[in-house]
Design a protein around this motif. Sequence first.
Motif, mmCIF file in Angstrom:
data_model
loop_
_atom_site.group_PDB
_atom_site.id
_atom_site.type_symbol
_atom_site.label_atom_id
_atom_site.label_comp_id
_atom_site.label_asym_id
_atom_site.label_seq_id
_atom_site.Cartn_x
_atom_site.Cartn_y
_atom_site.Cartn_z
ATOM 1 N N GLY A 143 0.799 -1.221 0.000
ATOM 2 C CA GLY A 143 0.000 0.000 0.000
ATOM 3 C C GLY A 143 0.828 1.266 0.000
ATOM 4 N N THR A 144 2.153 1.138 0.180
ATOM 5 C CA THR A 144 3.015 2.326 0.190
ATOM 6 C C THR A 144 2.960 3.069 -1.134
ATOM 7 O OG1 THR A 144 4.515 1.305 1.793
ATOM 8 C CG2 THR A 144 5.378 3.152 0.520
ATOM 9 N N LEU A 145 2.852 2.320 -2.234
ATOM 10 C CA LEU A 145 2.815 2.967 -3.557
ATOM 11 C C LEU A 145 1.621 3.908 -3.714
ATOM 12 C CD1 LEU A 145 3.839 -0.008 -5.875
ATOM 13 C CD2 LEU A 145 5.074 2.162 -5.635
ATOM 14 N N ALA A 146 0.568 3.688 -2.933
ATOM 15 C CA ALA A 146 -0.626 4.536 -3.051
ATOM 16 C C ALA A 146 -0.334 5.978 -2.639
ATOM 17 C CB ALA A 146 -1.762 3.962 -2.208
ATOM 18 N N HIS A 147 0.571 6.161 -1.665
ATOM 19 C CA HIS A 147 0.883 7.531 -1.231
ATOM 20 C C HIS A 147 2.317 7.939 -1.552
ATOM 21 C CE1 HIS A 147 2.965 5.807 2.281
ATOM 22 N NE2 HIS A 147 1.903 5.034 2.449
ATOM 23 N N THR A 148 3.164 6.966 -1.944
ATOM 24 C CA THR A 148 4.531 7.274 -2.391
ATOM 25 C C THR A 148 4.763 6.545 -3.707
ATOM 26 O OG1 THR A 148 5.204 7.336 -0.057
ATOM 27 C CG2 THR A 148 6.965 7.351 -1.689
ATOM 28 N N PRO A 149 4.178 7.034 -4.784
ATOM 29 C CA PRO A 149 4.238 6.298 -6.051
ATOM 30 C C PRO A 149 5.609 6.370 -6.714
ATOM 31 C CG PRO A 149 3.164 8.411 -6.374
ATOM 32 C CD PRO A 149 3.395 8.277 -4.894
ATOM 33 N N TYR A 150 5.827 5.431 -7.622
ATOM 34 C CA TYR A 150 7.023 5.488 -8.455
ATOM 35 C C TYR A 150 6.965 6.771 -9.264
ATOM 36 C CZ TYR A 150 10.480 4.306 -12.004
ATOM 37 O OH TYR A 150 11.574 4.318 -12.828
ATOM 38 N N ASP A 151 8.099 7.466 -9.347
ATOM 39 C CA ASP A 151 8.132 8.739 -10.063
ATOM 40 C C ASP A 151 9.509 8.932 -10.672
ATOM 41 O OD1 ASP A 151 7.074 11.583 -10.618
ATOM 42 O OD2 ASP A 151 8.926 11.962 -9.512
ATOM 43 N N MET A 152 9.542 9.497 -11.854
ATOM 44 C CA MET A 152 10.794 9.808 -12.522
ATOM 45 C C MET A 152 10.700 11.244 -13.014
ATOM 46 S SD MET A 152 12.810 7.390 -15.223
ATOM 47 C CE MET A 152 11.782 7.787 -16.632
ATOM 48 N N THR A 153 11.413 12.115 -12.325
ATOM 49 C CA THR A 153 11.374 13.533 -12.647
ATOM 50 C C THR A 153 12.795 14.055 -12.791
ATOM 51 O OG1 THR A 153 9.322 13.820 -11.392
ATOM 52 C CG2 THR A 153 10.565 15.809 -11.921
ATOM 53 N N GLY A 154 13.091 14.633 -13.941
ATOM 54 C CA GLY A 154 14.419 15.181 -14.157
ATOM 55 C C GLY A 154 15.491 14.103 -14.079
ATOM 56 N N GLU A 155 16.443 14.287 -13.188
ATOM 57 C CA GLU A 155 17.587 13.379 -13.077
ATOM 58 C C GLU A 155 17.397 12.304 -12.010
ATOM 59 O OE1 GLU A 155 20.855 15.939 -12.277
ATOM 60 O OE2 GLU A 155 20.879 16.831 -14.278
ATOM 61 N N THR A 156 16.206 12.239 -11.422
ATOM 62 C CA THR A 156 16.004 11.382 -10.261
ATOM 63 C C THR A 156 14.779 10.507 -10.417
ATOM 64 O OG1 THR A 156 16.955 13.147 -8.892
ATOM 65 C CG2 THR A 156 15.765 11.400 -7.740
ATOM 66 N N LEU A 157 14.873 9.263 -9.937
ATOM 67 C CA LEU A 157 13.681 8.422 -9.824
ATOM 68 C C LEU A 157 13.449 8.118 -8.357
ATOM 69 C CD1 LEU A 157 14.293 5.112 -9.233
ATOM 70 C CD2 LEU A 157 15.131 5.234 -11.568
ATOM 71 N N ARG A 158 12.180 7.955 -8.018
ATOM 72 C CA ARG A 158 11.792 7.728 -6.633
ATOM 73 C C ARG A 158 10.788 6.581 -6.552
ATOM 74 N NH1 ARG A 158 13.513 12.204 -3.768
ATOM 75 N NH2 ARG A 158 14.026 14.015 -5.066
ATOM 76 N N GLY A 159 10.685 6.016 -5.392
ATOM 77 C CA GLY A 159 9.731 4.941 -5.170
ATOM 78 C C GLY A 159 10.221 4.034 -4.065
ATOM 79 N N PRO A 160 9.303 3.386 -3.356
ATOM 80 C CA PRO A 160 9.697 2.538 -2.223
ATOM 81 C C PRO A 160 10.576 1.368 -2.656
ATOM 82 C CG PRO A 160 7.372 2.248 -2.764
ATOM 83 C CD PRO A 160 7.844 3.423 -3.538
#
Length: 360
Positions: A75-92
Amino acid sequence: MLADVRELVTCESPSDDRAAVARSAEVVAAVGHRLFGAGPQLIVIDGRTHLRWRFGVGPPRVLLLGHHDTVWPIGTLAHTPYDMTGETLRGPGCFDMKAGVVQALHAVASLRDRTGVTVLITGDEELGSPTSRELIEKEAAGCAAALVLEGAADGGALKTERKGVSLYRVRVTGRASHAGLEPEAGVNSTVELAHQVLAVQALADPALGTTVVPTRMTAGTTTNTVPAAGEFAVDVRARTIAEQQRVDAALRALTPALPEARLTIEGGPNRPPLEATASDALFTRAQAIATRLGLPPPARAAVGGASDGNFTAGAGTPTLDGLGAVGGGAHAAGEHVVIAEIPRRAALVAALVVEVTGNE
């Protein structure tokens, strides 16, 4: 590579959810099958799923090691989704350590000759590797190198030292009595715990980097009863086996401060330290390879956290850690990976494997 990272990150895999880890293993297996043309051996121990690829028919010469479980609940992805913005990617779990898993798979896939290479991706590292430790040690035994794809230290530094970890539980048995009517008839476990907490904390040696930290503590049953039992946990981190052994012996030599109180010490070393001597030669090679590839030579770092690299070093195998993603925020909301470094680190790992194995 980015598509593979996204696929792994968006398949949530908290360590304590065996079904989720099994689903994640299927995703990792599919990525590896596509890259290698061969699926892994799935090794299920106590319901926890690990993956192993072995290449060639001769003895293993290099082990690439990682894990696909994370600390993040379903359920973490629901409030901290995978994201790729600029030079960085994020996600649990992107930094710890699904990007590193992808880098390992792509590094091996780029090799013309994979003889002597083993890839092991475990599913319980975040729990302390209770089911995979023996597997890791067996795979590392006899190898010329273990390359650990955990996230890099700050600035992309390689982890050439990791403290060993010991975990203990100090239990006190006293005797209950009424706290108002006859407290003198009891043996107060809370008071005994207070003595022992101070004694345990005094075992630390800051000059040597040894930390001995009393953590969670419980005692007693009701507010008007002299507590008959209590306990506290102890987290020990040490840079050397000698220090780990010193603290272990001192903890087991503790004696009660109160007459009639009894002490029980449970636990012990969980992971041996990864000492600098286990990494020195591989680190020097990695720096030379980076220069040859036109990459900035990585720095080295000593860190307090442990990894499965502690086990490979403890098995006597030369070990280099922190070869995975460059980024930060492990176990935190700001977990992230620097996109440009993903193929660079994969190239560094691939070249290091070729040099260690001697394959063309």
